[in-house]
Design a protein around this motif. Structure first.
Motif, PDB file in Angstrom:
ATOM      1  N   GLN A  51      27.411 -39.874 -57.000  1.00  0.00           N
ATOM      2  CA  GLN A  51      26.491 -38.831 -56.553  1.00  0.00           C
ATOM      3  C   GLN A  51      26.694 -38.593 -55.057  1.00  0.00           C
ATOM      4  N   ASP A 104      15.022 -36.515 -59.850  1.00  0.00           N
ATOM      5  CA  ASP A 104      16.254 -35.876 -60.298  1.00  0.00           C
ATOM      6  C   ASP A 104      16.433 -34.624 -59.471  1.00  0.00           C
ATOM      7  N   ASP A 109      21.521 -34.747 -64.920  1.00  0.00           N
ATOM      8  CA  ASP A 109      22.270 -35.977 -65.204  1.00  0.00           C
ATOM      9  C   ASP A 109      22.797 -36.016 -66.630  1.00  0.00           C
ATOM     10  N   LYS A 113      26.726 -36.503 -67.793  1.00  0.00           N
ATOM     11  CA  LYS A 113      27.165 -37.564 -68.701  1.00  0.00           C
ATOM     12  C   LYS A 113      27.851 -37.001 -69.936  1.00  0.00           C
TER      13      LYS A 113
END
Length: 181
Positions: A51, A104, A109, A113
């Motif tokens: 990140q 977030d 996210d 993924k």
């Protein structure tokens, strides 16, 4: 409105170089990054996500400062501001890190993924959320770089996506990129 661009690269180092290039373009005010994530899939197939904004560290730092100041003020009431600063700072840092880990920001996210599972072994991808950018100048800079990436997903229009793919593929000599997007 922000634009999401995901570019895949044939090796594990190029996404880092591309993000560094975008950051330097940001210093020239050609692009404004809202969020950026690098995904690397190693030879064993294990996915590593990097990140660009570490919310835990950011929360801990702001919590340390805020908690320390409030602790020192409360400590003044009890004639021990140093102990109040230490206790307040520790509590603030802990709470800030906890709130940062639960927050977030930027690119979803789950989306990162899910898409990272599709990239091949020994490759990387760069997820970029752009607030604003100057397309003609950014594309010109990307043409001069040797990234050889492939656009995987984007919220750009089909014409903009084609121009970006052309710039990443370094086909500028064969067909010049138009300067309007």
């Amino acid at each position: 409105m922000s634009d999401l661009i995901v570019v895949g690269f044939p090796d594990t180092e190029t996404a880092d170089r591309a993000l560094t290039k975008l950051a330097s373009l940001g210093k020239e005010h050609l692009v404004e990054l809202e969020d950026a994530v690098i995904v690397v899939r190693n030879a064993e197939g294990k996915v590593h996500i990097k990140q660009s904004v570490n919310l835990k560290a950011l929360g801990a730092t702001s919590g340390l400062v805020t908690g320390g100041l409030w602790g020192a003020l409360v400590g003044l009431l009890f004639l021990n501001p140093l102990a109040g600063f230490v206790i307040g700072g520790a509590a603030g840092a802990g709470m800030g890190a906890l709130s940062g880990s639960m927050a977030d920001y930027g690119i979803d996210d789950d989306f990162i993924k899910n898409l990272s599972e599709t990239i091949p072994k020994d490759s990387s991808a760069l997820f970029v959320l752009l607030r604003k950018f100057q397309p003609e100048k950014v594309l010109q800079e990307l043409e001069q770089s040797d990234f050889k990436g492939k656009v995987l997903r984007t919220s750009l229009s089909p014409e903009q996506e084609a121009k970006l793919q052309q710039a990443l593929s370094n086909h500028a000599a064969a067909a010049p990129v138009a300067t309007t997007i």
